[in-house]
Design an enzyme around this catalytic site. Sequence first.
Site, PDB file in Angstrom:
ATOM      1  N   LYS A 200       0.844  -1.196   0.000  1.00 52.12           N
ATOM      2  CA  LYS A 200       0.000   0.000   0.000  1.00 52.12           C
ATOM      3  C   LYS A 200       0.879   1.245   0.000  1.00 52.12           C
ATOM      4  O   LYS A 200       0.669   2.169  -0.777  1.00 52.12           O
ATOM      5  CB  LYS A 200      -0.921  -0.040   1.233  1.00 52.12           C
ATOM      6  CG  LYS A 200      -1.833   1.149   1.328  1.00 52.12           C
ATOM      7  CD  LYS A 200      -2.804   1.010   2.486  1.00 52.12           C
ATOM      8  CE  LYS A 200      -3.517   2.335   2.703  1.00 52.12           C
ATOM      9  NZ  LYS A 200      -4.465   2.285   3.805  1.00 52.12           N
ATOM     10  N   GLU A 206      10.445  -4.791   4.440  1.00 52.98           N
ATOM     11  CA  GLU A 206      10.489  -6.198   4.036  1.00 52.98           C
ATOM     12  C   GLU A 206      10.213  -6.320   2.530  1.00 52.98           C
ATOM     13  O   GLU A 206      10.924  -7.010   1.797  1.00 52.98           O
ATOM     14  CB  GLU A 206       9.426  -7.014   4.793  1.00 52.98           C
ATOM     15  CG  GLU A 206       9.677  -7.183   6.276  1.00 52.98           C
ATOM     16  CD  GLU A 206       9.068  -6.088   7.132  1.00 52.98           C
ATOM     17  OE1 GLU A 206       8.826  -4.977   6.612  1.00 52.98           O
ATOM     18  OE2 GLU A 206       8.843  -6.346   8.325  1.00 52.98           O
ATOM     19  N   GLY A 260      -5.000  -1.748   4.803  1.00 56.19           N
ATOM     20  CA  GLY A 260      -4.207  -2.887   4.335  1.00 56.19           C
ATOM     21  C   GLY A 260      -4.891  -4.217   4.611  1.00 56.19           C
ATOM     22  O   GLY A 260      -4.978  -5.089   3.744  1.00 56.19           O
ATOM     23  N   ARG A 261      -5.418  -4.377   5.819  1.00 56.75           N
ATOM     24  CA  ARG A 261      -6.021  -5.667   6.193  1.00 56.75           C
ATOM     25  C   ARG A 261      -7.413  -5.855   5.612  1.00 56.75           C
ATOM     26  O   ARG A 261      -8.047  -6.891   5.820  1.00 56.75           O
ATOM     27  CB  ARG A 261      -6.032  -5.807   7.717  1.00 56.75           C
ATOM     28  CG  ARG A 261      -6.655  -4.651   8.463  1.00 56.75           C
ATOM     29  CD  ARG A 261      -6.328  -4.699   9.954  1.00 56.75           C
ATOM     30  NE  ARG A 261      -6.805  -3.530  10.686  1.00 56.75           N
ATOM     31  CZ  ARG A 261      -6.132  -2.402  10.823  1.00 56.75           C
ATOM     32  NH1 ARG A 261      -4.952  -2.245  10.243  1.00 56.75           N
ATOM     33  NH2 ARG A 261      -6.623  -1.393  11.533  1.00 56.75           N
ATOM     34  N   GLU A 346      -5.153  -6.410  14.617  1.00 53.38           N
ATOM     35  CA  GLU A 346      -4.621  -5.106  14.213  1.00 53.38           C
ATOM     36  C   GLU A 346      -5.744  -4.056  14.255  1.00 53.38           C
ATOM     37  O   GLU A 346      -5.483  -2.881  14.462  1.00 53.38           O
ATOM     38  CB  GLU A 346      -3.995  -5.178  12.807  1.00 53.38           C
ATOM     39  CG  GLU A 346      -3.036  -4.041  12.514  1.00 53.38           C
ATOM     40  CD  GLU A 346      -2.199  -4.245  11.259  1.00 53.38           C
ATOM     41  OE1 GLU A 346      -0.984  -4.452  11.361  1.00 53.38           O
ATOM     42  OE2 GLU A 346      -2.771  -4.177  10.155  1.00 53.38           O
ATOM     43  N   HIS A 377      -5.473 -32.909  17.589  1.00 53.18           N
ATOM     44  CA  HIS A 377      -4.351 -33.739  18.045  1.00 53.18           C
ATOM     45  C   HIS A 377      -3.207 -32.887  18.558  1.00 53.18           C
ATOM     46  O   HIS A 377      -2.079 -33.360  18.680  1.00 53.18           O
ATOM     47  CB  HIS A 377      -3.904 -34.639  16.887  1.00 53.18           C
ATOM     48  CG  HIS A 377      -5.018 -35.506  16.400  1.00 53.18           C
ATOM     49  ND1 HIS A 377      -5.349 -36.701  17.010  1.00 53.18           N
ATOM     50  CD2 HIS A 377      -5.945 -35.309  15.425  1.00 53.18           C
ATOM     51  CE1 HIS A 377      -6.400 -37.211  16.390  1.00 53.18           C
ATOM     52  NE2 HIS A 377      -6.787 -36.389  15.437  1.00 53.18           N
ATOM     53  N   LYS A 506       9.057  -0.536  14.300  1.00 53.37           N
ATOM     54  CA  LYS A 506       9.663  -0.215  12.993  1.00 53.37           C
ATOM     55  C   LYS A 506      10.736   0.857  13.173  1.00 53.37           C
ATOM     56  O   LYS A 506      11.828   0.761  12.617  1.00 53.37           O
ATOM     57  CB  LYS A 506       8.610   0.316  12.021  1.00 53.37           C
ATOM     58  CG  LYS A 506       7.655  -0.710  11.472  1.00 53.37           C
ATOM     59  CD  LYS A 506       6.752  -0.060  10.423  1.00 53.37           C
ATOM     60  CE  LYS A 506       5.560  -0.931  10.092  1.00 53.37           C
ATOM     61  NZ  LYS A 506       4.569  -0.276   9.258  1.00 53.37           N
TER      62      LYS A 506
END
Length: 538
Positions: A200, A206, A260-261, A346, A377, A506
Amino acid sequence: MQAIVDALKATITRTNATDLQASFARDAGRFSSFSARFDDLLMDFSKCAVNDEIMALLEKLFTEGAVAEKREEMFAGKAINFTENRAVLHTALRNRSNTPVLVDGKDVMPDVNAVLDAMGKFADGVRSGTLNGATGKKITDVVNIGIGGSDLGPVMATLALAPFHDGPRAHFVSNVDGAHIADTLKLLDAETTLFIVASKTFTTIETMTNAATARAFIADKLGEEAVKCHFAAVSTALEKVAAFGIESDRIFGFWDWVGGRYSIWSAIGLPLMLAIGPENFGGFLDGAHAMDKHFRKAPVRENLPALLGLIGFYHRNVLDYPSRAILPYDQRLSRFPAYLQQLDMESNGKGVTIDGTPVEGQSGPVVWGEPGTNGQHAFYQLIHQGTSVIPAEFMVAAKGFEPNLRHQHELLIANCLAQSAALMKGRTLEEAKAQLLKSGMDEAKADHIAPHRVFSGNRPSITFVYDQLTPFALGRLIALYEHRVFVEGVLFRINSFDQWGVELGKELATGLLPVVQGKQGTDGQDASTAGLVKALLG
Ligand code: F6P
């Protein structure tokens, strides 16, 4: 609001609402009273600590919390993300009715439709082999480079819709750990690979770092000139993308009013569209739009997102349950819990209300999970017998996509239903002891062992049932959870649409890079950080 929370607490005690076994024993009609349906999507919340009085109070909470008013503000494009002065309009991206949606007096739908159109043409070109790599070979592999909302949606949805996947293979690189891109590049032939840089902001370290590595991979193998045929980008920061050297007809924009999400519906969905084709992507948008209309119009007692949000708030803020488990009995939804983790945590992991005062009570819970039956399990032990109550949210399709493996699907459904039943029913000491005696154990040993085999029961769960995990069904399911997060956020009285909490780390990482590179000493770092740097650098 606090008065309703107090009334809910008093009602739980007076009506013994958490005794689910007694509630089921009393009322044979409990399932129909406490379940709701939207087309083939059924939500069973009868295994939660609700009754008519509690539902009436939750409805009151919806009214007094002004959820309906806030909902209309969101759909109408009001800047409800006030800390960033932004509208919140992911719903416009799937507004298949194409009615005008105004932001600052301008209808955004023509731009939304234009980008969707451009994505469709690009996807068709790549899928059909008219938009090929620099050496003329057809694209066989697409690598999405993005993180957070620019990764989790496409990863989750591409996996979920595998039966519809007839386009190039999809890969996803997110982590700045070089291992992620290195392991991915090993699988790829540069001549037939397309990279999508998805960010965005187009500043995320990253993504920018991985994009530079991918660019070098193409330039090394095929020459600098080839880069333009092997890259596309998705962003709101169009100038920054151009500066990276991506051709303008391969840049797909979106807008600051898409969080973004919440961006899987935008051009961030391009890897999904490449995988399943524009028509199926349209079905995915249709499903979300159907849920949007349902959320706006259905009365609270029939409104799935409203009910899910109200029960979520009730679990967190009235019953004080600290987390919720997302347990899809659908292997293809294996990344759905991770997707919801970002969507929910978030959005609603906030400590300050819209007035700037500390949140009273609690805001969002910890969200986690894994697909069933695998989780059974692994960690279900704690959900059944641990000291914390963890509401579980199950989901299962009536039909799989493997008709020849119907038996396996039957096992899957049986396990899903068995888990919610076991959580609710439990097993008493007497039952546990009787079982042991029946197996031939002597009385004294049975007395000793039986307490370990007791399940308290009365553990809450919600179960969703749908016909089949089609693009439409997936779009509808995601939109359901988006609106649930919205409802809870309004009731917590927080801004669900910013994420300032991610910034400090950050900033500190930027400051620590020269220290880790050995270019700067550890002066000014706290003793723990300095000690860790020393341990790593030797
Ligand atoms: O750091 C958090 C975050 O900003 C998320 O909200 C977002 O989805 C992710 O990083 C990626 O951001 P971008 O798409 O700008 O690279």
